[in-house]
Motif scaffolding. Sequence first.
Motif, PDB file in Angstrom:
ATOM      1  N   LYS A   1      18.280   2.305-117.986  1.00 17.02           N
ATOM      2  CA  LYS A   1      18.721   2.809-119.418  1.00 17.02           C
ATOM      3  C   LYS A   1      19.177   1.530-120.301  1.00 17.02           C
ATOM      4  CE  LYS A   1      22.666   5.314-118.460  1.00 17.02           C
ATOM      5  NZ  LYS A   1      23.897   4.602-119.172  1.00 17.02           N
ATOM      6  N   ASP A   2      20.157   0.865-119.642  1.00 18.71           N
ATOM      7  CA  ASP A   2      21.034  -0.116-120.105  1.00 18.71           C
ATOM      8  C   ASP A   2      20.596  -1.456-120.054  1.00 18.71           C
ATOM      9  OD1 ASP A   2      23.104   1.616-120.883  1.00 18.71           O
ATOM     10  OD2 ASP A   2      24.086   1.480-119.002  1.00 18.71           O
ATOM     11  N   THR A   3      19.653  -1.639-119.229  1.00 20.91           N
ATOM     12  CA  THR A   3      19.208  -3.215-119.086  1.00 20.91           C
ATOM     13  C   THR A   3      17.638  -3.027-119.533  1.00 20.91           C
ATOM     14  OG1 THR A   3      18.519  -2.727-116.947  1.00 20.91           O
ATOM     15  CG2 THR A   3      20.548  -3.779-117.364  1.00 20.91           C
ATOM     16  N   ASP A   4      17.013  -2.098-119.556  1.00 19.43           N
ATOM     17  CA  ASP A   4      15.600  -1.964-119.951  1.00 19.43           C
ATOM     18  C   ASP A   4      15.328  -0.719-120.602  1.00 19.43           C
ATOM     19  OD1 ASP A   4      12.857  -2.495-120.306  1.00 19.43           O
ATOM     20  OD2 ASP A   4      12.202  -2.543-117.982  1.00 19.43           O
ATOM     21  N   PRO A   5      15.688  -0.751-121.827  1.00 18.75           N
ATOM     22  CA  PRO A   5      15.483   0.668-122.483  1.00 18.75           C
ATOM     23  C   PRO A   5      14.077   1.214-122.679  1.00 18.75           C
ATOM     24  CG  PRO A   5      17.025  -0.449-123.877  1.00 18.75           C
ATOM     25  CD  PRO A   5      16.362  -1.510-122.545  1.00 18.75           C
ATOM     26  N   ARG A   6      13.023  -0.021-122.675  1.00 16.06           N
ATOM     27  CA  ARG A   6      11.619   0.341-122.744  1.00 16.06           C
ATOM     28  C   ARG A   6      11.131   0.851-121.581  1.00 16.06           C
ATOM     29  NH1 ARG A   6       7.315  -4.240-124.134  1.00 16.06           N
ATOM     30  NH2 ARG A   6       5.381  -2.936-124.202  1.00 16.06           N
ATOM     31  N   GLY A   7      11.411   0.276-120.449  1.00 20.70           N
ATOM     32  CA  GLY A   7      11.037   0.645-119.052  1.00 20.70           C
ATOM     33  C   GLY A   7      11.735   1.937-118.891  1.00 20.70           C
ATOM     34  N   ALA A   8      13.009   2.217-119.164  1.00 21.06           N
ATOM     35  CA  ALA A   8      13.366   3.675-118.986  1.00 21.06           C
ATOM     36  C   ALA A   8      12.719   4.769-119.526  1.00 21.06           C
ATOM     37  CB  ALA A   8      14.956   3.585-119.534  1.00 21.06           C
ATOM     38  N   GLU A   9      12.084   4.396-120.991  1.00 20.63           N
ATOM     39  CA  GLU A   9      11.402   5.246-121.927  1.00 20.63           C
ATOM     40  C   GLU A   9      10.199   5.557-121.082  1.00 20.63           C
ATOM     41  OE1 GLU A   9      10.429   7.977-124.475  1.00 20.63           O
ATOM     42  OE2 GLU A   9      12.386   6.998-124.577  1.00 20.63           O
ATOM     43  N   ARG A  10       9.451   4.492-120.372  1.00 23.51           N
ATOM     44  CA  ARG A  10       8.227   4.904-119.539  1.00 23.51           C
ATOM     45  C   ARG A  10       8.457   5.713-118.567  1.00 23.51           C
ATOM     46  NH1 ARG A  10       4.858  -0.104-118.188  1.00 23.51           N
ATOM     47  NH2 ARG A  10       3.401   1.429-118.054  1.00 23.51           N
ATOM     48  N   VAL A  11       9.693   5.510-118.032  1.00 27.51           N
ATOM     49  CA  VAL A  11       9.836   6.528-116.499  1.00 27.51           C
ATOM     50  C   VAL A  11      10.189   8.044-117.397  1.00 27.51           C
ATOM     51  CG1 VAL A  11      11.526   7.030-115.026  1.00 27.51           C
ATOM     52  CG2 VAL A  11      10.689   4.460-115.206  1.00 27.51           C
ATOM     53  N   ASN A  12      10.763   7.973-118.555  1.00 23.57           N
ATOM     54  CA  ASN A  12      11.023   9.280-118.896  1.00 23.57           C
ATOM     55  C   ASN A  12       9.548   9.937-119.349  1.00 23.57           C
ATOM     56  OD1 ASN A  12      12.647  11.353-120.337  1.00 23.57           O
ATOM     57  ND2 ASN A  12      12.033  10.563-122.237  1.00 23.57           N
ATOM     58  N   GLY A  13       8.859   9.401-119.874  1.00 22.23           N
ATOM     59  CA  GLY A  13       7.563   9.846-120.172  1.00 22.23           C
ATOM     60  C   GLY A  13       6.842  10.345-118.873  1.00 22.23           C
ATOM     61  N   THR A  14       6.976   9.575-117.839  1.00 25.77           N
ATOM     62  CA  THR A  14       6.379  10.124-116.447  1.00 25.77           C
ATOM     63  C   THR A  14       7.097  11.395-115.924  1.00 25.77           C
ATOM     64  OG1 THR A  14       5.982   7.697-115.919  1.00 25.77           O
ATOM     65  CG2 THR A  14       6.070   9.284-114.046  1.00 25.77           C
ATOM     66  N   MET A  15       8.324  11.158-116.183  1.00 23.66           N
ATOM     67  CA  MET A  15       9.102  12.586-115.934  1.00 23.66           C
ATOM     68  C   MET A  15       8.497  13.535-116.621  1.00 23.66           C
ATOM     69  SD  MET A  15      12.685  11.137-114.481  1.00 23.66           S
ATOM     70  CE  MET A  15      13.636  11.359-116.347  1.00 23.66           C
ATOM     71  N   HIS A  16       8.385  13.574-117.649  1.00 28.25           N
ATOM     72  CA  HIS A  16       7.827  14.664-118.456  1.00 28.25           C
ATOM     73  C   HIS A  16       6.296  15.114-117.836  1.00 28.25           C
ATOM     74  CE1 HIS A  16      10.381  15.369-121.920  1.00 28.25           C
ATOM     75  NE2 HIS A  16      10.694  13.909-121.765  1.00 28.25           N
ATOM     76  N   TYR A  17       5.623  14.241-117.599  1.00 33.69           N
ATOM     77  CA  TYR A  17       4.352  14.504-116.747  1.00 33.69           C
ATOM     78  C   TYR A  17       4.577  15.254-115.579  1.00 33.69           C
ATOM     79  CZ  TYR A  17      -0.069  13.852-114.265  1.00 33.69           C
ATOM     80  OH  TYR A  17      -0.938  14.058-113.231  1.00 33.69           O
ATOM     81  N   LEU A  18       5.577  14.838-114.619  1.00 31.81           N
ATOM     82  CA  LEU A  18       5.964  15.487-113.690  1.00 31.81           C
ATOM     83  C   LEU A  18       6.491  16.922-113.743  1.00 31.81           C
ATOM     84  CD1 LEU A  18       7.570  12.535-111.672  1.00 31.81           C
ATOM     85  CD2 LEU A  18       5.244  13.517-111.125  1.00 31.81           C
ATOM     86  N   ALA A  19       7.127  17.008-114.788  1.00 33.57           N
ATOM     87  CA  ALA A  19       7.664  18.269-115.038  1.00 33.57           C
ATOM     88  C   ALA A  19       6.470  19.375-115.402  1.00 33.57           C
ATOM     89  CB  ALA A  19       8.740  18.291-116.180  1.00 33.57           C
ATOM     90  N   ARG A  20       5.603  18.966-115.959  1.00 32.69           N
ATOM     91  CA  ARG A  20       4.487  19.981-116.237  1.00 32.69           C
ATOM     92  C   ARG A  20       3.749  20.126-115.016  1.00 32.69           C
ATOM     93  NH1 ARG A  20       1.509  16.386-120.168  1.00 32.69           N
ATOM     94  NH2 ARG A  20      -0.177  17.263-118.875  1.00 32.69           N
ATOM     95  N   LEU A  21       3.681  19.025-114.005  1.00 25.96           N
ATOM     96  CA  LEU A  21       3.122  19.299-112.643  1.00 25.96           C
ATOM     97  C   LEU A  21       3.980  20.481-111.935  1.00 25.96           C
ATOM     98  CD1 LEU A  21       1.769  15.943-111.139  1.00 25.96           C
ATOM     99  CD2 LEU A  21       0.498  17.742-112.167  1.00 25.96           C
ATOM    100  N   ALA A  22       5.280  20.375-111.978  1.00 23.72           N
ATOM    101  CA  ALA A  22       6.050  21.192-111.092  1.00 23.72           C
ATOM    102  C   ALA A  22       6.002  22.550-111.671  1.00 23.72           C
ATOM    103  CB  ALA A  22       7.425  20.806-111.229  1.00 23.72           C
ATOM    104  N   ALA A  23       5.815  22.637-113.090  1.00 27.12           N
ATOM    105  CA  ALA A  23       5.741  24.029-113.906  1.00 27.12           C
ATOM    106  C   ALA A  23       4.567  24.998-113.518  1.00 27.12           C
ATOM    107  CB  ALA A  23       6.129  23.894-115.239  1.00 27.12           C
ATOM    108  N   ASP A  24       3.408  24.047-113.467  1.00 27.22           N
ATOM    109  CA  ASP A  24       2.037  24.360-113.593  1.00 27.22           C
ATOM    110  C   ASP A  24       1.127  23.551-112.595  1.00 27.22           C
ATOM    111  OD1 ASP A  24      -0.559  25.409-113.856  1.00 27.22           O
ATOM    112  OD2 ASP A  24      -0.565  25.086-116.132  1.00 27.22           O
ATOM    113  N   PRO A  25       1.070  23.694-111.309  1.00 28.47           N
ATOM    114  CA  PRO A  25       0.235  22.695-110.491  1.00 28.47           C
ATOM    115  C   PRO A  25      -1.246  22.587-111.159  1.00 28.47           C
ATOM    116  CG  PRO A  25       1.260  24.399-109.109  1.00 28.47           C
ATOM    117  CD  PRO A  25       1.383  24.704-110.835  1.00 28.47           C
TER     118      PRO A  25
END
Length: 71
Positions: free
Chosen positions: A41-65
């Motif tokens: 988050k502090d050294t590579d905000p763009r990379g952190a944002e990409r990881v954040n997007g992936t975590m949103h995808y994973l949250a959908r998987l967890a909620a609805d396989p």
Amino acid sequence: MAHADDRDLVTLFTKALRKLGEAGQPEEASMLGGQAWWALKDTDPRGAERVNGTMHYLARLAADPTARERD
């Protein structure tokens, strides 16, 4: 600012997180993603944002396989 090699690593990491989630481990993948987001988050905000997007995808998987089947 991140170097190109760092962005390649973020790309590989996010692909691995998606595969782990799709293999039935979205919670584990999300925990790893959260740790990566915190590290980036502090050294590579763009990379952190990409990881954040992936975590949103994973949250959908967890909620609805079946979400993966619709993507």
